[in-house]
Design a protein around this motif. Sequence first.
Motif, PDB file in Angstrom:
ATOM      1  N   TYR A  38       0.841  -1.196   0.000  1.00 25.27           N
ATOM      2  CA  TYR A  38       0.000   0.000   0.000  1.00 25.27           C
ATOM      3  C   TYR A  38       0.880   1.252   0.000  1.00 25.27           C
ATOM      4  O   TYR A  38       0.706   2.155  -0.826  1.00 25.27           O
ATOM      5  CB  TYR A  38      -0.916  -0.025   1.228  1.00 25.27           C
ATOM      6  CG  TYR A  38      -1.796   1.196   1.371  1.00 25.27           C
ATOM      7  CD1 TYR A  38      -2.733   1.520   0.400  1.00 25.27           C
ATOM      8  CD2 TYR A  38      -1.688   2.029   2.482  1.00 25.27           C
ATOM      9  CE1 TYR A  38      -3.533   2.638   0.522  1.00 25.27           C
ATOM     10  CE2 TYR A  38      -2.485   3.149   2.616  1.00 25.27           C
ATOM     11  CZ  TYR A  38      -3.406   3.450   1.630  1.00 25.27           C
ATOM     12  OH  TYR A  38      -4.196   4.559   1.755  1.00 25.27           O
ATOM     13  N   LEU A  42       1.749   4.145  -2.972  1.00 26.01           N
ATOM     14  CA  LEU A  42       1.578   5.598  -2.839  1.00 26.01           C
ATOM     15  C   LEU A  42       2.838   6.324  -3.323  1.00 26.01           C
ATOM     16  O   LEU A  42       2.758   7.346  -4.012  1.00 26.01           O
ATOM     17  CB  LEU A  42       1.290   5.955  -1.381  1.00 26.01           C
ATOM     18  CG  LEU A  42      -0.046   5.432  -0.832  1.00 26.01           C
ATOM     19  CD1 LEU A  42      -0.156   5.723   0.655  1.00 26.01           C
ATOM     20  CD2 LEU A  42      -1.204   6.060  -1.575  1.00 26.01           C
ATOM     21  N   SER A 213      -2.779   0.394  -9.938  1.00 22.94           N
ATOM     22  CA  SER A 213      -3.424   0.769  -8.686  1.00 22.94           C
ATOM     23  C   SER A 213      -2.512   1.719  -7.909  1.00 22.94           C
ATOM     24  O   SER A 213      -2.981   2.592  -7.181  1.00 22.94           O
ATOM     25  CB  SER A 213      -3.779  -0.467  -7.862  1.00 22.94           C
ATOM     26  OG  SER A 213      -2.639  -1.250  -7.658  1.00 22.94           O
ATOM     27  N   SER A 217      -3.594   5.340  -6.551  1.00 22.54           N
ATOM     28  CA  SER A 217      -3.501   5.714  -5.137  1.00 22.54           C
ATOM     29  C   SER A 217      -2.612   6.937  -4.956  1.00 22.54           C
ATOM     30  O   SER A 217      -2.902   7.812  -4.139  1.00 22.54           O
ATOM     31  CB  SER A 217      -2.986   4.538  -4.311  1.00 22.54           C
ATOM     32  OG  SER A 217      -1.622   4.303  -4.576  1.00 22.54           O
ATOM     33  N   GLN A 331      -8.716   5.787  -1.764  1.00 26.63           N
ATOM     34  CA  GLN A 331      -7.745   5.287  -0.779  1.00 26.63           C
ATOM     35  C   GLN A 331      -8.281   4.052  -0.060  1.00 26.63           C
ATOM     36  O   GLN A 331      -7.573   3.056   0.112  1.00 26.63           O
ATOM     37  CB  GLN A 331      -7.403   6.367   0.259  1.00 26.63           C
ATOM     38  CG  GLN A 331      -6.525   7.480  -0.271  1.00 26.63           C
ATOM     39  CD  GLN A 331      -5.213   6.961  -0.843  1.00 26.63           C
ATOM     40  OE1 GLN A 331      -4.635   6.027  -0.343  1.00 26.63           O
ATOM     41  NE2 GLN A 331      -4.777   7.566  -1.930  1.00 26.63           N
ATOM     42  N   ILE A 334      -8.121   1.177  -2.529  1.00 18.05           N
ATOM     43  CA  ILE A 334      -6.785   0.643  -2.796  1.00 18.05           C
ATOM     44  C   ILE A 334      -6.274  -0.126  -1.586  1.00 18.05           C
ATOM     45  O   ILE A 334      -5.657  -1.189  -1.711  1.00 18.05           O
ATOM     46  CB  ILE A 334      -5.798   1.771  -3.163  1.00 18.05           C
ATOM     47  CG1 ILE A 334      -6.243   2.454  -4.459  1.00 18.05           C
ATOM     48  CG2 ILE A 334      -4.387   1.227  -3.306  1.00 18.05           C
ATOM     49  CD1 ILE A 334      -6.163   1.598  -5.682  1.00 18.05           C
TER      50      ILE A 334
END
Lengths: 404, 252, 247
Positions: A38, A42, A213, A217, A331, A334
């Motif tokens: 994650y 970002l 993705s 994000s 957010q 994701i």
Amino acid sequence: MAGEHLERLETLHDQISGFIYPNEIELHWGLLVVLYPYITGLVAGAFILASLEKVFKVKEVEPTYRLSLLTALAFLLVAPLPLLAHLGHPERSFEIFLTPHFKSAMAMFGFVYAWYLMLVLLLEIWFEYRADLVRWSQRERGPRKLLHWLITLGSRDLSPEAVAFDQKAVHAITLIGIPSAFLLHGYVGFIFGSVKANPWWSSVLMPIVFLFSAIVSGISLVLIIYYVATLVRRETPDMACLDKLASFLLYALIVDLSLELLDFIHRLYESEESIGILSELIVSKLFISLTIVQIIIGTVGPLLLLTFSRFSQLPPELKRVAYFIAALLVQVGIFSTRWNVVIGGQLFSKSLRGLTVYKPELAGIEGLFTSIGLMILPFVILYVLVKVLPPWPQAAAPTAPPPD
Amino acid sequence: MPEDRSRREFLISVLQFPCSAALVAVCGPLATAAAATEDEASSERYFGMGIQVDKCIGCGRCVRACKTENDLPEAPFYFRTWIERYAIHADGRVDVDSPEGGINGFLPRESEGEVVRSFFVPKLCNQCDNPPCVQVCPVGATFKTDDGVILVDSDYCIGCRYCIQACPYGARFLDPRTKTADKCTFCYHRITQGLLPACVEVCPTGARVFGELKADASPLRRLMRMSRLQVLKPSLNTEPKVFYTELDGEVR
Amino acid sequence: MKLWGIADQVVRLAILLAIVGGVTVALRARFVPPSFGETGHYRAEAVTIAAELPVRYAGSEICAECHDDQEELRRRSYHRGLSCEVCHGAAAAHAEDFEAQQPLVPRARGEACLACHEYLPSRPTGFPQIIERLHNPLEPCVGCHDPHDPTPPEVPSSCAACHAQIERTKAVSHHLALTCETCHEAAPEHRIEPRSHLPNKPTAREACGRCHAEGADSGAEIPRVDLDTHGPRYLCWQCHYPHHPEA
């Protein structure tokens, strides 16, 4: 402690459906390993957004250029921490640099990370800020002067040639940076996609799905931070910039959704040995996090909201709020994408005959509180970075040295 | 054409290295050290195991002996070897169970519906010749020895658990005491001094046959000569060195 | 600072990078374990460590050195394939110093024997199994069987002692009332040396026809077929399982 652990396993044991191999009772990659892709996502996404301005000359998003770079840096600094915390022996983690095993996808993490941090992100930020750093340190006093002076590494040339060289360097680094950002997150996808033992992970599309993705994000994160920052600084956000961000977010979401649908249809159509257990997984243990949160709330919802607000005649105040809400939903979506990959891939037995359960702990190093702390940390770092290296256009010192 | 072959193998192994192209140049000396491991085949002492499914009576002695011999946690989890019971129903339904890994044997199944066939299957680390766990270990804490056995260096393992994810057979676990990966070693400390692995030693029906794969004569070679052999999940190309005879297609 | 025409910024960054790189290389040289890479990408030392772990199961060869009488008996018995530690437990400490450890001596009913010999349908057919609650209840196994030579003290009185699975299957079938001898002829020696004197099995369709042929002299409730037209190319047991005939 060992007793508690056993008790936990015993309770898990009662919640298994079907047959799992006896050693599969324990789920090995928990919440922390969900955070890792994650956060890296970002980073990669924020950087790719930043490069839009430099390489593709998208002038509208300029106000977010420096902010995106700092965001990427703040999150990149935190990215290895969840991995470190989940290790059985964090104190041995340095071995990954001592004796990296070149056939291991995971051993490459150190190199990909170091490459990206040192040779792309830090360099780009340094060249981008160098001239400003020099000017700031000329005007300031005390610790700030010293700090800014130190960061320049003593390179204080402000001649037009030197500044032009900085800009050329930034351009060149961005050119290398885009494939590097693709590498960084595509690589994270590869860590999962290359596990042939796991039919939920094993897919060539995995790195690409991860990448898109990530872009989604990253853009939505910068949109959120930019919007909140302007609120805090009591400024009016640059609407052209927000509109452009929203458009990019919308396009990236469409690509992302198409790729995931392709992956889904491909699996369904091939209908391999694992299709039975994976279908069961989707309709039972993953129903909420996949169908409801990831697809409906996290993808289709923002898709509709963005389409509607972007191409309607809403007043800008309302439009901004709509973008903001869409970005927040993205957010959430994701995050559950990462959850569904990492946790979902471990909820079924490799015997393809049963499902197990995952209950995150609250306390403890691998618990929920650690994860929340690790999600707050990048924002703290970003706050410090913004204080040291203000990304706002007004903060940039005038091009000519101040007249005496 | 041995030269061609080794060149091809080298190319394949280079392609297997993620991002190797860039890194081979940077870290050349290390890469050659890694390539040296490939050169093991000459040793005659190359271990494997045969499992005759039709001889297993599900008594669980092997599971117990393994726990004792290797000082594993006493808990009803963490097995280096375990026994599964299959019951295939007339309607095609398959029931599998392995209560406490079979360490205390099995009670009669509470059956629903007609069972067509039922049998026990012992499981353990397959000591793959192409081991996915070794491939993914980031630091070289799990490796294949010259005699073909896959070991874990628990003083070097960082506990990332990638190997556990990569094992298609569920043969690995994280030892809760050392926080490092653990799995069957073929009782490496026994086989290196001529003893049999503990599970083979105590198997009352001779369902487990241990031996050298490349010796001219060994119990395993005899079994391989006389039986139709099958390995688990052959499609994954892990090349297990644990071979099954009379294995049912439902076993995964 | 401009060297050989290279920009000042690059020179300074290169110096910084060289310092970081140098420190990394130095640290690496200092901390890589000495035996790493000797035989492959791992610590060669780890192989030695794995090979030197303590042994708990001694292996049956060493037991025979002292317990030659039991060994002699066992080697000629049905338990010839068993090693001592199957029943007596891990005994390496005992083998090392016989006073240091007393190996298990299971005597109570069900302590060791039933792990293998209690009837389970999943066990291979032909493996000797009993149904514990029907087999001389409450008597300890060792009262009648010497575990080192477990030949039944009496010739098994029923086939079910060894063929429990068939017996159980037959018991819930239409053939429950038939004795084994209806179809099989077993020489009395089969009960003593089962593998040397195999019982015979029916060889022709007429064996089943004795009851199931159209004109057979048997109960009216028994299903009949015309042997000439009912699947003439097959033997009966190629489609039907005689111990549990499909309707």
